[in-house]
Design a protein around this motif. Sequence first.
Motif, PDB file in Angstrom:
ATOM      1  N   PHE A 175      43.859  31.434  41.328  1.00 32.01           N
ATOM      2  CA  PHE A 175      45.071  31.152  41.155  1.00 32.01           C
ATOM      3  C   PHE A 175      46.246  31.477  42.255  1.00 32.01           C
ATOM      4  N   GLU A 176      46.082  32.514  42.784  1.00 32.79           N
ATOM      5  CA  GLU A 176      46.793  32.902  43.912  1.00 32.79           C
ATOM      6  C   GLU A 176      46.413  31.854  45.270  1.00 32.79           C
ATOM      7  N   THR A 177      45.245  31.384  45.214  1.00 33.45           N
ATOM      8  CA  THR A 177      44.964  30.740  46.272  1.00 33.45           C
ATOM      9  C   THR A 177      45.647  29.436  46.290  1.00 33.45           C
TER      10      THR A 177
ATOM     11  N   GLN B 240      48.064  27.754  48.489  1.00 35.93           N
ATOM     12  CA  GLN B 240      47.933  26.374  49.175  1.00 35.93           C
ATOM     13  C   GLN B 240      49.016  25.319  48.845  1.00 35.93           C
ATOM     14  N   GLN B 241      49.773  25.747  47.593  1.00 35.08           N
ATOM     15  CA  GLN B 241      50.671  24.784  47.343  1.00 35.08           C
ATOM     16  C   GLN B 241      52.293  25.295  48.238  1.00 35.08           C
ATOM     17  N   THR B 242      52.288  25.958  48.609  1.00 32.61           N
ATOM     18  CA  THR B 242      53.383  26.813  49.305  1.00 32.61           C
ATOM     19  C   THR B 242      53.108  26.170  50.572  1.00 32.61           C
TER      20      THR B 242
END
Length: 106
Positions: A1-3, A7-9
């Motif tokens: 989830f953090e990844t 990635q979205q950021t």
Amino acid sequence: FETMKLQQTLDALHQSSQLREQELSANLNVLRRECQSKTSKQAKLIKSLGNKLKGCEAREEDLERSHRSELHELRNCQEQELRALEETLANERKSRLDAEKKAAAL
């Protein structure tokens, strides 16, 4: 989830960066056009001023030539008047000498 969030950021930052780059590129193009326009106007102004300067110089030369011509005419007139006065003076002297000779002969 953090990844996925990272990635979205990262994608959002990349997209934002691309938009900013496009905006800067567009601004740069506007500045280039403005600069070319100002440069063109300055060139036209310089050319116009150059033509006006040439016109002024030509007028100045005409005035100098005219002034020299007028001075030359004035000198000629003065010389003619001086010759006429000298001639008149010489005639008066001759008349006076003739009169003195006649008076002496009497």
